[in-house]
Design a protein around this motif. Sequence first.
Motif, short mmCIF file in Angstrom:
data_model
loop_
_atom_site.label_atom_id
_atom_site.label_comp_id
_atom_site.label_asym_id
_atom_site.label_seq_id
_atom_site.Cartn_x
_atom_site.Cartn_y
_atom_site.Cartn_z
N PHE A 93 0.71 -1.27 0.03
CA PHE A 93 0.00 0.02 0.02
C PHE A 93 0.79 1.07 0.04
N CYS A 94 0.33 2.23 -0.72
CA CYS A 94 1.13 3.59 -0.92
C CYS A 94 0.94 4.51 0.59
N TYR A 95 1.87 4.92 1.06
CA TYR A 95 1.56 5.99 2.27
C TYR A 95 2.10 7.42 1.89
N ILE A 96 1.42 8.20 2.18
CA ILE A 96 1.89 9.51 1.87
C ILE A 96 2.12 10.37 3.26
N GLU A 97 3.05 11.60 3.34
CA GLU A 97 3.36 12.06 4.57
C GLU A 97 2.63 13.12 4.69
N ASN A 98 1.81 13.30 6.00
CA ASN A 98 1.13 14.38 6.07
C ASN A 98 1.18 15.01 7.85
N ASN A 99 1.73 16.04 7.78
CA ASN A 99 2.14 16.66 9.18
C ASN A 99 3.22 15.78 10.00
N ASN A 100 4.10 15.35 9.25
CA ASN A 100 5.16 14.51 9.59
C ASN A 100 4.77 13.00 10.11
N HIS A 101 3.73 12.59 9.70
CA HIS A 101 3.06 11.26 9.82
C HIS A 101 2.88 10.69 8.48
N TRP A 102 3.36 9.20 8.32
CA TRP A 102 2.93 8.75 7.15
C TRP A 102 1.53 7.89 7.30
N ILE A 103 0.52 8.28 6.13
CA ILE A 103 -0.60 7.88 6.31
C ILE A 103 -1.15 7.33 4.94
N LEU A 104 -2.10 6.58 4.83
CA LEU A 104 -2.66 5.80 3.67
C LEU A 104 -3.02 6.48 2.68
N GLU A 105 -2.66 6.44 1.55
CA GLU A 105 -3.11 7.37 0.25
C GLU A 105 -4.37 6.76 -0.09
N ASN A 106 -5.24 7.27 0.36
CA ASN A 106 -6.49 6.45 0.37
C ASN A 106 -7.53 6.97 -0.71
N LEU A 107 -7.15 6.80 -1.94
CA LEU A 107 -7.78 7.18 -3.30
C LEU A 107 -8.47 6.19 -4.00
N THR A 108 -8.41 4.98 -3.53
CA THR A 108 -9.15 3.89 -4.16
C THR A 108 -9.44 2.56 -3.19
N ARG A 109 -10.26 1.70 -3.71
CA ARG A 109 -10.63 0.54 -2.81
C ARG A 109 -9.14 0.01 -2.35
N LYS A 110 -9.18 -0.79 -1.37
CA LYS A 110 -7.98 -1.21 -0.68
C LYS A 110 -7.48 -2.77 -1.61
N ASP A 111 -8.63 -3.26 -2.45
CA ASP A 111 -8.38 -4.36 -3.05
C ASP A 111 -7.64 -4.04 -4.44
N HIS A 112 -7.37 -2.68 -4.56
CA HIS A 112 -7.01 -2.25 -6.14
C HIS A 112 -5.54 -1.91 -5.88
N ILE A 113 -4.79 -2.49 -6.71
CA ILE A 113 -3.26 -2.33 -6.90
C ILE A 113 -3.20 -0.92 -7.56
N ARG A 114 -2.32 0.00 -6.98
CA ARG A 114 -2.10 1.35 -7.50
C ARG A 114 -1.07 1.08 -8.72
N GLY A 115 -1.29 2.05 -9.67
CA GLY A 115 -0.13 2.09 -10.99
C GLY A 115 1.09 2.25 -10.54
N ALA A 116 1.22 2.92 -9.26
CA ALA A 116 2.65 3.05 -8.80
C ALA A 116 3.54 1.66 -8.72
N LEU A 117 2.96 0.78 -8.27
CA LEU A 117 3.55 -0.19 -7.77
C LEU A 117 2.99 -1.43 -8.07
N LYS A 118 3.09 -1.77 -9.40
CA LYS A 118 2.10 -3.04 -9.98
C LYS A 118 3.48 -4.20 -10.15
N ALA A 119 2.97 -5.19 -9.53
CA ALA A 119 3.67 -6.51 -10.03
C ALA A 119 2.93 -7.71 -10.54
N TYR A 120 3.23 -8.35 -11.60
CA TYR A 120 2.68 -9.35 -12.28
C TYR A 120 3.42 -10.54 -12.50
N ARG A 121 2.54 -11.65 -12.17
CA ARG A 121 3.26 -13.12 -12.48
C ARG A 121 3.56 -13.01 -14.20
#
Length: 289
Positions: free
Chosen positions: A126-154
């Motif tokens: 999961f992608c996390y972004i910095e917010n007020n010196n804390h790393w929080i979940l970048e909550n843009l999509t469903r949690k079962d969706h793999i973000r385009g930033a970090l795709k890994a395919y068999r």
Amino acid sequence: MNFYIIIPAHNEESSIGLTLNSLANQTLLPKKVVVVNDNSTDKTEDIVEAYTEKHPFISLINSKSSNQHLPGSKIINAFYKGYETLDDDFDIICKFDADLIFPGNYLEQLTLHFTNNAKLGMASGFCYIENNNHWILENLTRKDHIRGALKAYRKDCFIEIGKLKPSMGWDTVDELLAKYYGWQILTDESLHVKHLKPTGISYNKASKYLQGEAMYKMRYGFVITFISALKLAFKKSSFSLFKDYLAGYFKAKKENIAFLVSEKEGKFIRDLRWKGIVAKFKLTSKDVS
């Protein structure tokens, strides 16, 4: 498992070193990492070259495209510039962004998932972004969706879905097609990846219509597009984006732009989307009651 990683990079001098450092310090090292320096005008090339001298599995490809940072075709075309340099001796192929910091066990943990499930086609953390010196979940999509930033395919899944589509929506249609062909998808909540540049922060204004165009090209149809556009605009707290997405959809329809999927695949995608919408509605209704 042999991991081949391709990283498209455009003016990433502030982050590419951190990304490569995190990959060079994995408990399970990748077999190959190819950075495609796509028309950068900063020190991206110099930084990557320094890493290629230290680590033989890292290589650099210089490519010329444009200075526009648009989602979709530019990124995937850069990906293919790297893919063309690789041999076929990989088990897992990855498309990673150039602004990520991976936990040290990232590739080792993905290996466990792929090894334990022969039908697992795609996996990620999961992608996390910095917010007020804390790393929080970048909550843009469903949690079962793999973000385009970090795709890994068999490998077999990657080939069966027709690899990656050079279009906005590539990182959604890949999952939909994987499901169409019977592959499973997994997101591991224990793998926290630091995303140094929040999604869309550098996208050109011209890209605002491409999301709606992608929905048309995936054969969503108007009703599902309407619902999806409304939900996405709500997540981004921008009603104007909702109008832009619909405008992009109707523009694509008017211009009769080519679809990304066949009619049969499109029907599967619509049915799958409707199942998700109905399930979400039932869950919401249950919570309210």
